[in-house]
Write a protein that holds these residues in place. Structure first.
Motif, PDB file in Angstrom:
ATOM      1  N   PRO A  35      -8.784   5.761  -8.698  1.00  0.00           N
ATOM      2  CA  PRO A  35      -9.072   4.533  -9.463  1.00  0.00           C
ATOM      3  C   PRO A  35      -7.864   4.113 -10.296  1.00  0.00           C
ATOM      4  O   PRO A  35      -7.211   4.937 -10.921  1.00  0.00           O
ATOM      5  CB  PRO A  35     -10.244   4.940 -10.357  1.00  0.00           C
ATOM      6  CG  PRO A  35     -10.879   6.090  -9.649  1.00  0.00           C
ATOM      7  CD  PRO A  35      -9.758   6.805  -8.946  1.00  0.00           C
ATOM      8  N   GLY A  36      -7.544   2.843 -10.252  1.00  0.00           N
ATOM      9  CA  GLY A  36      -6.409   2.325 -11.014  1.00  0.00           C
ATOM     10  C   GLY A  36      -5.093   2.367 -10.250  1.00  0.00           C
ATOM     11  O   GLY A  36      -4.105   1.821 -10.695  1.00  0.00           O
ATOM     12  N   LYS A  37      -5.077   3.024  -9.110  1.00  0.00           N
ATOM     13  CA  LYS A  37      -3.849   3.094  -8.294  1.00  0.00           C
ATOM     14  C   LYS A  37      -3.910   2.031  -7.207  1.00  0.00           C
ATOM     15  O   LYS A  37      -4.989   1.642  -6.767  1.00  0.00           O
ATOM     16  CB  LYS A  37      -3.707   4.480  -7.642  1.00  0.00           C
ATOM     17  CG  LYS A  37      -3.591   5.611  -8.627  1.00  0.00           C
ATOM     18  CD  LYS A  37      -2.153   5.835  -8.971  1.00  0.00           C
ATOM     19  CE  LYS A  37      -2.073   7.036  -9.918  1.00  0.00           C
ATOM     20  NZ  LYS A  37      -0.757   7.513 -10.077  1.00  0.00           N
ATOM     21  N   LYS A  38      -2.767   1.601  -6.737  1.00  0.00           N
ATOM     22  CA  LYS A  38      -2.714   0.572  -5.711  1.00  0.00           C
ATOM     23  C   LYS A  38      -2.699   1.157  -4.303  1.00  0.00           C
ATOM     24  O   LYS A  38      -2.710   0.416  -3.337  1.00  0.00           O
ATOM     25  CB  LYS A  38      -1.500  -0.312  -5.915  1.00  0.00           C
ATOM     26  CG  LYS A  38      -1.588  -1.136  -7.187  1.00  0.00           C
ATOM     27  CD  LYS A  38      -0.430  -2.063  -7.310  1.00  0.00           C
ATOM     28  CE  LYS A  38      -0.574  -2.864  -8.601  1.00  0.00           C
ATOM     29  NZ  LYS A  38       0.453  -3.868  -8.734  1.00  0.00           N
ATOM     30  N   VAL A  39      -2.663   2.469  -4.171  1.00  0.00           N
ATOM     31  CA  VAL A  39      -2.649   3.104  -2.851  1.00  0.00           C
ATOM     32  C   VAL A  39      -4.012   2.899  -2.204  1.00  0.00           C
ATOM     33  O   VAL A  39      -5.045   3.235  -2.776  1.00  0.00           O
ATOM     34  CB  VAL A  39      -2.333   4.615  -2.962  1.00  0.00           C
ATOM     35  CG1 VAL A  39      -2.390   5.271  -1.601  1.00  0.00           C
ATOM     36  CG2 VAL A  39      -0.976   4.810  -3.604  1.00  0.00           C
ATOM     37  N   VAL A  40      -4.016   2.320  -1.007  1.00  0.00           N
ATOM     38  CA  VAL A  40      -5.263   1.999  -0.347  1.00  0.00           C
ATOM     39  C   VAL A  40      -5.656   3.070   0.673  1.00  0.00           C
ATOM     40  O   VAL A  40      -6.822   3.368   0.841  1.00  0.00           O
ATOM     41  CB  VAL A  40      -5.168   0.644   0.396  1.00  0.00           C
ATOM     42  CG1 VAL A  40      -6.557   0.089   0.636  1.00  0.00           C
ATOM     43  CG2 VAL A  40      -4.320  -0.343  -0.353  1.00  0.00           C
ATOM     44  N   SER A  41      -4.680   3.653   1.341  1.00  0.00           N
ATOM     45  CA  SER A  41      -5.002   4.622   2.394  1.00  0.00           C
ATOM     46  C   SER A  41      -5.235   6.010   1.796  1.00  0.00           C
ATOM     47  O   SER A  41      -4.600   6.401   0.824  1.00  0.00           O
ATOM     48  CB  SER A  41      -3.879   4.681   3.420  1.00  0.00           C
ATOM     49  OG  SER A  41      -2.675   5.089   2.811  1.00  0.00           O
ATOM     50  N   PRO A  42      -6.169   6.755   2.385  1.00  0.00           N
ATOM     51  CA  PRO A  42      -6.444   8.094   1.878  1.00  0.00           C
ATOM     52  C   PRO A  42      -5.315   9.060   2.221  1.00  0.00           C
ATOM     53  O   PRO A  42      -4.575   8.855   3.183  1.00  0.00           O
ATOM     54  CB  PRO A  42      -7.732   8.494   2.612  1.00  0.00           C
ATOM     55  CG  PRO A  42      -7.728   7.681   3.855  1.00  0.00           C
ATOM     56  CD  PRO A  42      -7.013   6.408   3.517  1.00  0.00           C
TER      57      PRO A  42
END
Length: 82
Positions: A35-42
């Motif tokens: 949460p709060g991070k822009k990383v979309v991929s796991p």
């Protein structure tokens, strides 16, 4: 395909494995975006579950393995020949 708690079919057949060959079982342990991070991929890491043994080949595509005592596996578990 999981047959029961100790045996399953793997996608390795005659020419790749033979009865008595040892295999290692793995699964992907993935974490979703923080949460709060822009990383979309796991982010995924391979986690070793344990070992097993080829007990018979079915054809050129599939074999049956028996996992070592205590090794838990499910459909989709990855298998590599040692």
């Amino acid at each position: 395909m999981k047959l029961d708690e100790t045996e399953g079919h793997i996608c390795m057949g005659a020419g790749e494995v033979k009865p008595g060959d040892r295999v290692t079982l793995f699964k992907n342990q993935c974490t979703g975006p923080t949460p709060g991070k822009k990383v979309v991929s796991p982010a995924c890491k391979r986690q070793q579950l344990g070992g097993g043994e080829v007990i018979r080949t079915l054809n050129e595509h599939y074999s049956v393995i028996r996992v070592d005592p205590g090794v838990q596996f499910e459909v989709g578990t990855m298998v590599e020949k040692l």
